[in-house]
Write a protein that holds these residues in place. Structure first.
Motif, PDB file in Angstrom:
ATOM      1  N   GLY A   1       0.827  -1.198   0.000  1.00 56.46           N
ATOM      2  CA  GLY A   1       0.000   0.000   0.000  1.00 56.46           C
ATOM      3  C   GLY A   1       0.856   1.240   0.000  1.00 56.46           C
TER       4      GLY A   1
ATOM      5  N   ASP B   1      -1.762   1.839   5.360  1.00 56.09           N
ATOM      6  CA  ASP B   1      -2.294   0.879   4.397  1.00 56.09           C
ATOM      7  C   ASP B   1      -1.546  -0.448   4.475  1.00 56.09           C
ATOM      8  OD1 ASP B   1      -4.188   2.649   3.397  1.00 56.09           O
ATOM      9  OD2 ASP B   1      -2.824   3.430   1.864  1.00 56.09           O
ATOM     10  N   GLN B   2      -0.254  -0.384   4.657  1.00 58.67           N
ATOM     11  CA  GLN B   2       0.553  -1.596   4.736  1.00 58.67           C
ATOM     12  C   GLN B   2       0.185  -2.424   5.964  1.00 58.67           C
ATOM     13  OE1 GLN B   2       4.522   0.009   4.622  1.00 58.67           O
ATOM     14  NE2 GLN B   2       4.174   0.945   2.603  1.00 58.67           N
TER      15      GLN B   2
ATOM     16  N   SER C   1      -3.111  -4.136   5.389  1.00 58.48           N
ATOM     17  CA  SER C   1      -3.023  -5.289   4.492  1.00 58.48           C
ATOM     18  C   SER C   1      -2.458  -6.499   5.231  1.00 58.48           C
ATOM     19  CB  SER C   1      -2.175  -4.951   3.273  1.00 58.48           C
ATOM     20  OG  SER C   1      -0.826  -4.720   3.609  1.00 58.48           O
TER      21      SER C   1
END
Length: 596
Positions: A204, A209-210, A213
């Motif tokens: 991401g 975002d990472q 995920s």
């Protein structure tokens, strides 16, 4: 009390970490040194504890945290306690001929919560990347760590059971076909690969975002797939003496995530003490403090008969209420306002006399009398179940190394962020390792009752009423103190004794941990086989023979523990001038505080 301590109280201004294992404490402090904040350090510490104390916690366990964020200005609870599976009905368990949920094996599993909880904390309050905070844990799993003698002995005691009944556990914990020797360099390559894959699948455009995920890879991706695939056909032995299949599903994992909530709190002699809600046992400490406001504890010898007796009797009353009234407030209306009220505590305090009580005495709140009656009946019940050593009751050295326990960590950074957390569950002795993942599931469902109509009755999507109970206290309105301990039902007892001596008798953080500790076993145990031991208590011998004899004279059934075997406390504190302090118990020779 004497000021002698086994080690100094750590002081500094840059940062402090404390946990139940020296490697994890050092890892957390290393994150602070690299510029991370208390939340980054807490996550790295916790993930490392999953590697170096696998008999006490794991990635598929559970985790409550209480924290204060300088950025938000708020003190909050992070609840990473997974819920019962959708198929977890009382009828299902009863159809298997069970009166209690076994303390080990696949039937005892709720949704794994710890990993998602740590990721939520890292995403919302940390500053570092997932790869940075997971690097130490991956390294210790891949390259090895000196396995604790208690871990080695736990594995050795269960090696034959693993080989016969849980072969996936035998493969991980007994590499080359034998248990590791104490202090041998022990590796868990499957766990290292799992952690590394979570990092690799963290994609991401932003750090947040990472992390999200990676959470998806856990709850809906390869981790959930491996768990569901295993449970589809697995049928394994548990402490009931029979083989059972699990009921956790892919949907259960995909539909749950960790959450934030407001803490419960009370004011006590200048401190505001914050705890979890009644899905944990944290309010027990608050109730006990309310009761003890009616006694002049400062005038008592903190090692004397009167002090120990008064505290024990107050704890009996609060724990009786825990058994009657606590549960998941998302599913049942819990009368916490009444239980924590000054008027209720004043009435409870009147029940304490000079003689030890041997009765279970929950309060009788209007409209809730049936819950109180049920708790009294349960405490007098012999459940006639298999009471084998692998039942999973968190204990310490005075019982058996084969039972599970818990870990604790405290972190304060130079900016004033504070984290207190008590991770647990997913013990190596609680459930078989999921093939390919390198860790087992949890056994937290054993805390539910298989009786209808109780706040702690088993029900789909309900949180079990756990014993996990970190603490955070404000002094004169300013966040100041983080503390906690492993120990199941004893957690709030040992914390209470330590906190009372700190507040009323001027002991510093380390002096209070080195002082003799005690607890009661009077009330209903939270873990299989759910025993109650009316009037019984345990105390360390260095309290003094006079105190022990005085307690016996008042009617307590006293078990004198082996020296230095009661309580595994750690704590951290921030003074108004910015000085940081930390301490950790010498018991079991594992816990350490680090700071500068």
């Amino acid at each position: 009390m004497p000021s002698f301590t086994t080690r100094p109280e750590i002081r500094g201004t840059f940062g402090v970490t404390a946990s139940t294992h020296w490697i994890a404490s050092a890892v957390g402090f290393g994150i602070l040194e690299k510029g991370g904040n208390a939340f980054d350090a807490a996550v790295a510490t916790a993930l490392t504890l999953q590697v170096v104390e696998p008999h006490l916690n794991g990635p598929a366990g559970d985790m409550p945290a209480i924290f204060h964020s300088v950025k938000t200005g708020k003190t909050e609870v992070l609840c990473a306690q997974g819920v019962a599976p959708a198929a977890a009905t009382i009828d299902h368990y009863k159809s298997l001929g069970l009166d209690l949920i076994p303390g080990s094996g696949l039937l005892a599993t709720v949704v794994p919560g710890a990993f998602d909880g740590w990721m939520l904390m890292l995403r919302d309050h940390g500053t570092m990347t997932l790869a940075e905070v997971m690097e130490p844990a991956i390294g210790y799993a891949r390259d090895g760590h000196p396995v604790l003698p208690r871990v080695a002995n736990t594995i050795k005691g269960l090696a034959q059971y693993f080989e016969t009944e849980w072969p996936s556990s035998f493969a991980v914990w007994c590499p080359n076909g034998k248990a590791p020797e104490p202090n041998e360099n022990f590796k868990n390559p499957d766990l290292a690969a799992t952690f590394q894959r979570l990092v690799d699948e963290a994609y991401g455009p932003t750090r947040e975002d990472q992390i999200d995920s990676a959470r998806k890879a856990w709850s809906e991706g390869f981790v959930a797939d491996a768990i569901a695939d295993y449970l589809e056909t697995a049928e394994v032995m548990d402490v009931s003496g029979s083989k059972h299949s699990g009921i956790l599903s892919r949907d259960d994992m995909a539909e749950w995530e960790a959450t934030y909530e407001e803490p419960l709190s009370i004011d006590y002699h200048g401190y505001t003490v914050c705890k979890t809600g009644p899905w944990g046992q944290g309010p027990v400490l608050l109730q006990t403090l309310q009761i003890l406001k009616h006694f002049d504890l400062a005038a008592m010898d903190p090692n004397g008969t009167e002090f120990v007796h008064t505290v024990i009797e107050a704890m009996k009353l609060a724990y009786a209420d825990r058994e009657a009234y606590y549960g998941d407030p998302d599913h049942t209306e819990i009368p916490m306002d009444a239980l924590l009220s000054e008027d209720y505590a004043a009435e409870r305090a009147k029940l304490i006399t000079d003689t030890a009580s041997t009765e279970q005495r929950p309060g009788r709140l209007p409209g809730y009398e049936a819950w109180a009656d049920a708790a009294i009946r349960r405490a007098a019940t012999d459940f006639d179940v298999n009471k084998g050593a692998d039942a999973g009751e968190p204990t310490m050295a005075h019982l058996t190394e084969r039972r599970g326990d818990t870990v604790h960590l405290d972190v304060i950074d130079r900016w004033g962020n504070i984290v207190s957390s008590t991770p647990s569950g997913g013990w190596l002795q609680s459930s078989p390792v999921i093939p390919g993942l390198g860790f087992p599931l949890n056994s937290r469902a054993q805390m539910f009752w298989l009786d209808d109509g109780l706040p702690s009755s088993l029900a789909p999507k309900r949180r079990p009423r756990t014993t996990l109970t970190p603490s955070l206290a404000l002094k004169d309105g300013q966040p100041a103190l983080s503390f906690g301990t492993p120990g199941g039902d004893q957690q709030d007892q040992w914390q209470l004794v330590w906190f009372l001596r700190f507040v009323h008798h001027g002991l510093d953080l380390q002096e209070g941990m080195d002082a003799p500790l005690f607890h009661t076993m009077h009330f209903q145990g939270s873990f299989y086989p759910r025993e109650a031991k009316p009037g019984e208590m345990m105390i360390e011998p260095n309290i003094g023979e006079g105190t022990i004899e005085g307690l016996k004279a008042r009617g307590h059934v006293v078990t004198v523990a082996a020296p230095w075997t009661v309580g595994r406390l750690s704590a951290a504190m921030r003074d108004p001038d910015g000085t940081l302090r930390a301490a950790a118990t010498p018991r079991l020779m594992q816990a350490y505080a680090v700071g500068r």
